[in-house]
Structure formats: C-alpha cells, structure tokens
Design a protein around this motif. Structure first.
Motif, PDB file in Angstrom:
ATOM      1  N   LEU A   1     -43.456 -50.395  73.553  1.00  0.00           N
ATOM      2  CA  LEU A   1     -42.723 -50.819  72.251  1.00  0.00           C
ATOM      3  C   LEU A   1     -41.226 -51.368  72.873  1.00  0.00           C
ATOM      4  CD1 LEU A   1     -42.549 -48.633  69.185  1.00  0.00           C
ATOM      5  CD2 LEU A   1     -43.067 -50.954  69.292  1.00  0.00           C
ATOM      6  N   PHE A   2     -40.857 -52.264  72.644  1.00  0.00           N
ATOM      7  CA  PHE A   2     -39.456 -52.917  73.543  1.00  0.00           C
ATOM      8  C   PHE A   2     -38.331 -51.816  72.666  1.00  0.00           C
ATOM      9  CE2 PHE A   2     -42.461 -55.351  75.360  1.00  0.00           C
ATOM     10  CZ  PHE A   2     -41.964 -54.917  77.183  1.00  0.00           C
TER      11      PHE A   2
ATOM     12  N   ILE B   1     -34.152 -45.913  63.777  1.00  0.00           N
ATOM     13  CA  ILE B   1     -34.502 -46.421  64.640  1.00  0.00           C
ATOM     14  C   ILE B   1     -35.354 -47.378  64.261  1.00  0.00           C
ATOM     15  CG2 ILE B   1     -34.977 -47.609  67.366  1.00  0.00           C
ATOM     16  CD1 ILE B   1     -33.906 -44.354  68.112  1.00  0.00           C
ATOM     17  N   LYS B   2     -35.080 -48.212  63.873  1.00  0.00           N
ATOM     18  CA  LYS B   2     -36.114 -49.371  63.916  1.00  0.00           C
ATOM     19  C   LYS B   2     -36.283 -50.625  64.064  1.00  0.00           C
ATOM     20  CE  LYS B   2     -35.261 -47.671  58.839  1.00  0.00           C
ATOM     21  NZ  LYS B   2     -34.541 -48.491  57.496  1.00  0.00           N
ATOM     22  N   GLY B   3     -35.675 -51.978  64.783  1.00  0.00           N
ATOM     23  CA  GLY B   3     -35.627 -53.186  65.110  1.00  0.00           C
ATOM     24  C   GLY B   3     -36.492 -52.064  66.786  1.00  0.00           C
ATOM     25  N   TYR B   4     -38.060 -53.389  67.161  1.00  0.00           N
ATOM     26  CA  TYR B   4     -38.609 -53.111  68.060  1.00  0.00           C
ATOM     27  C   TYR B   4     -39.361 -54.681  68.448  1.00  0.00           C
ATOM     28  CZ  TYR B   4     -42.316 -52.578  64.854  1.00  0.00           C
ATOM     29  OH  TYR B   4     -43.006 -52.617  63.731  1.00  0.00           O
ATOM     30  N   THR B   5     -40.077 -54.937  69.205  1.00  0.00           N
ATOM     31  CA  THR B   5     -41.120 -55.347  69.872  1.00  0.00           C
ATOM     32  C   THR B   5     -42.458 -54.520  70.616  1.00  0.00           C
ATOM     33  OG1 THR B   5     -39.238 -57.207  70.694  1.00  0.00           O
ATOM     34  CG2 THR B   5     -41.796 -57.306  71.327  1.00  0.00           C
ATOM     35  N   LYS B   6     -43.381 -54.914  69.845  1.00  0.00           N
ATOM     36  CA  LYS B   6     -44.752 -54.459  69.884  1.00  0.00           C
ATOM     37  C   LYS B   6     -45.301 -55.518  71.310  1.00  0.00           C
ATOM     38  CE  LYS B   6     -47.176 -52.880  67.278  1.00  0.00           C
ATOM     39  NZ  LYS B   6     -48.695 -52.383  66.214  1.00  0.00           N
ATOM     40  N   MET B   7     -46.005 -55.105  72.459  1.00  0.00           N
ATOM     41  CA  MET B   7     -47.048 -55.296  72.435  1.00  0.00           C
ATOM     42  C   MET B   7     -48.715 -55.303  71.894  1.00  0.00           C
ATOM     43  SD  MET B   7     -45.579 -57.158  75.972  1.00  0.00           S
ATOM     44  CE  MET B   7     -46.803 -57.650  76.719  1.00  0.00           C
ATOM     45  N   GLN B   8     -49.380 -55.459  72.064  1.00  0.00           N
ATOM     46  CA  GLN B   8     -50.884 -54.647  71.793  1.00  0.00           C
ATOM     47  C   GLN B   8     -51.631 -55.156  72.719  1.00  0.00           C
ATOM     48  OE1 GLN B   8     -51.386 -56.347  67.721  1.00  0.00           O
ATOM     49  NE2 GLN B   8     -51.357 -54.165  67.030  1.00  0.00           N
ATOM     50  N   GLU B   9     -52.369 -54.074  72.930  1.00  0.00           N
ATOM     51  CA  GLU B   9     -54.238 -54.603  74.080  1.00  0.00           C
ATOM     52  C   GLU B   9     -53.882 -54.865  75.129  1.00  0.00           C
ATOM     53  OE1 GLU B   9     -56.813 -57.327  71.932  1.00  0.00           O
ATOM     54  OE2 GLU B   9     -56.699 -55.864  70.276  1.00  0.00           O
ATOM     55  N   VAL B  10     -52.377 -53.411  75.341  1.00  0.00           N
ATOM     56  CA  VAL B  10     -52.201 -54.261  77.437  1.00  0.00           C
ATOM     57  C   VAL B  10     -52.721 -52.214  77.787  1.00  0.00           C
ATOM     58  CG1 VAL B  10     -50.287 -53.441  78.562  1.00  0.00           C
ATOM     59  CG2 VAL B  10     -49.788 -54.224  76.171  1.00  0.00           C
ATOM     60  N   ARG B  11     -53.520 -53.082  79.638  1.00  0.00           N
ATOM     61  CA  ARG B  11     -54.351 -52.441  79.589  1.00  0.00           C
ATOM     62  C   ARG B  11     -53.169 -52.068  81.433  1.00  0.00           C
ATOM     63  NH1 ARG B  11     -57.067 -56.883  77.482  1.00  0.00           N
ATOM     64  NH2 ARG B  11     -58.538 -56.251  76.602  1.00  0.00           N
ATOM     65  N   GLY B  12     -53.762 -50.764  82.054  1.00  0.00           N
ATOM     66  CA  GLY B  12     -53.242 -49.634  82.881  1.00  0.00           C
ATOM     67  C   GLY B  12     -54.000 -49.054  83.137  1.00  0.00           C
ATOM     68  N   GLU B  13     -53.407 -48.655  84.233  1.00  0.00           N
ATOM     69  CA  GLU B  13     -53.515 -47.227  85.178  1.00  0.00           C
ATOM     70  C   GLU B  13     -52.513 -46.073  84.957  1.00  0.00           C
ATOM     71  OE1 GLU B  13     -56.575 -46.395  87.887  1.00  0.00           O
ATOM     72  OE2 GLU B  13     -57.211 -48.567  87.692  1.00  0.00           O
ATOM     73  N   GLY B  14     -51.971 -45.204  83.836  1.00  0.00           N
ATOM     74  CA  GLY B  14     -50.989 -43.993  84.798  1.00  0.00           C
ATOM     75  C   GLY B  14     -51.510 -43.028  85.416  1.00  0.00           C
ATOM     76  N   LYS B  15     -50.752 -42.134  86.148  1.00  0.00           N
ATOM     77  CA  LYS B  15     -51.427 -40.951  86.918  1.00  0.00           C
ATOM     78  C   LYS B  15     -51.254 -39.946  85.955  1.00  0.00           C
ATOM     79  CE  LYS B  15     -46.778 -41.714  89.644  1.00  0.00           C
ATOM     80  NZ  LYS B  15     -46.268 -41.298  90.201  1.00  0.00           N
ATOM     81  N   ASP B  16     -51.243 -39.599  84.904  1.00  0.00           N
ATOM     82  CA  ASP B  16     -51.188 -38.250  83.745  1.00  0.00           C
ATOM     83  C   ASP B  16     -52.677 -38.298  83.063  1.00  0.00           C
ATOM     84  OD1 ASP B  16     -49.433 -37.330  85.206  1.00  0.00           O
ATOM     85  OD2 ASP B  16     -47.698 -38.177  83.408  1.00  0.00           O
ATOM     86  N   THR B  17     -53.131 -40.117  82.552  1.00  0.00           N
ATOM     87  CA  THR B  17     -54.157 -39.917  81.937  1.00  0.00           C
ATOM     88  C   THR B  17     -55.495 -40.876  83.049  1.00  0.00           C
ATOM     89  OG1 THR B  17     -52.950 -41.738  81.080  1.00  0.00           O
ATOM     90  CG2 THR B  17     -52.872 -40.445  79.909  1.00  0.00           C
ATOM     91  N   GLU B  18     -56.558 -41.063  82.028  1.00  0.00           N
ATOM     92  CA  GLU B  18     -57.706 -41.752  82.510  1.00  0.00           C
ATOM     93  C   GLU B  18     -57.212 -43.346  82.291  1.00  0.00           C
ATOM     94  OE1 GLU B  18     -60.933 -41.319  83.309  1.00  0.00           O
ATOM     95  OE2 GLU B  18     -59.865 -39.124  83.512  1.00  0.00           O
TER      96      GLU B  18
ATOM     97  N   MET C   1     -25.612 -50.928  76.790  1.00  0.00           N
ATOM     98  CA  MET C   1     -26.832 -51.643  75.914  1.00  0.00           C
ATOM     99  C   MET C   1     -28.181 -51.144  76.458  1.00  0.00           C
ATOM    100  SD  MET C   1     -26.550 -54.655  73.281  1.00  0.00           S
ATOM    101  CE  MET C   1     -27.828 -54.475  72.643  1.00  0.00           C
ATOM    102  N   LYS C   2     -28.877 -50.253  76.086  1.00  0.00           N
ATOM    103  CA  LYS C   2     -30.363 -50.204  76.311  1.00  0.00           C
ATOM    104  C   LYS C   2     -31.018 -50.224  76.622  1.00  0.00           C
ATOM    105  CE  LYS C   2     -28.342 -46.829  79.607  1.00  0.00           C
ATOM    106  NZ  LYS C   2     -26.707 -47.432  80.166  1.00  0.00           N
ATOM    107  N   MET C   3     -32.373 -50.067  76.743  1.00  0.00           N
ATOM    108  CA  MET C   3     -33.648 -51.360  76.277  1.00  0.00           C
ATOM    109  C   MET C   3     -35.491 -49.431  76.742  1.00  0.00           C
ATOM    110  SD  MET C   3     -36.656 -53.882  76.920  1.00  0.00           S
ATOM    111  CE  MET C   3     -35.690 -54.773  76.633  1.00  0.00           C
ATOM    112  N   PHE C   4     -35.116 -49.581  75.665  1.00  0.00           N
ATOM    113  CA  PHE C   4     -36.751 -47.992  76.238  1.00  0.00           C
ATOM    114  C   PHE C   4     -38.226 -48.605  75.858  1.00  0.00           C
ATOM    115  CE2 PHE C   4     -34.406 -44.228  74.693  1.00  0.00           C
ATOM    116  CZ  PHE C   4     -35.528 -43.318  76.529  1.00  0.00           C
ATOM    117  N   LEU C   5     -38.620 -48.668  76.703  1.00  0.00           N
ATOM    118  CA  LEU C   5     -39.626 -49.327  77.398  1.00  0.00           C
ATOM    119  C   LEU C   5     -41.257 -48.628  76.829  1.00  0.00           C
ATOM    120  CD1 LEU C   5     -41.899 -51.687  79.547  1.00  0.00           C
ATOM    121  CD2 LEU C   5     -42.812 -49.979  79.033  1.00  0.00           C
ATOM    122  N   ILE C   6     -41.264 -48.259  75.967  1.00  0.00           N
ATOM    123  CA  ILE C   6     -42.725 -47.100  75.771  1.00  0.00           C
ATOM    124  C   ILE C   6     -43.855 -47.256  75.581  1.00  0.00           C
ATOM    125  CG2 ILE C   6     -42.818 -45.351  74.070  1.00  0.00           C
ATOM    126  CD1 ILE C   6     -39.832 -45.934  72.681  1.00  0.00           C
TER     127      ILE C   6
END
Length: 96
Positions: free
Chosen positions: A57-58, A25-42, A1-6
């Motif tokens: 999404l998990f 692909i239906k089953g998921y867990t969602k977290m909202q209003e997450v803050r952070g910084e990435g390499k490719d976006t503001e 089994m695997k988990m995708f964190l998106i």
C-alpha cells in the motif's frame, strides 16, 4: 507531506485495508502479488518452494496524520505477527 509504503502478506489484505479505512485514513494505491524476501519472515516468491506473495500500500498523508498511521501499523503488527507487516515512511516533496 509524507508517504507510507506498507508491505504485508497477501493473506492479511482484508485486515490491513479495513483497519486503515475504519481509522479514517482512506486514500491509497495498492500493488498486488509482490514477491520478495525480508529479514523476519520466510521469502514470498510465489513458487512451490517459497509460496505466498505480498501486497504493498502507498498512503500519502499530511504530517499530522503520520503518528496515527504509525500507531495503526504497530497495532496490526501485534495482531498479525506472521503477516510480515512493514511500514516505511518516505518524505514527499510534492504531489501534482
């Protein structure tokens, strides 16, 4: 089994969820209003200087569904290049 964190921009939420649901692909867990910084976006920090937030999404899936999810993430990235969509594949030892 695997988990995708998106991780993706909150503004792309409807597109991301509907893409996964329509692909079967239906089953998921969602977290909202997450803050952070990435390499490719503001940064998305929810402040007046760095507005915006992300969602996460998990998705847990059997190994055979991984390529379908990977292809879907790549398609979403092409369709929404400013949404900062990133997928992280994580080995999942057990699900209880």
């Amino acid at each position: 089994m695997k988990m995708f964190l998106i991780v993706y921009s909150r503004e792309a939420d409807e597109d991301v969820l509907s893409a996964f649901k329509s692909s079967g692909i239906k089953g998921y867990t969602k977290m909202q209003e997450v803050r952070g910084e990435g390499k490719d976006t503001e940064p998305k920090l929810g402040t007046h200087i760095w507005p915006g937030m992300n969602n996460i999404l998990f998705l847990v899936m059997e190994d055979g569904a991984v390529q379908q999810a990977r292809d879907l993430i790549n398609k979403l990235k092409q369709e929404r290049p400013r949404a900062g969509i990133k997928g992280f594949l994580i080995p999942l030892e057990d699900c209880v």
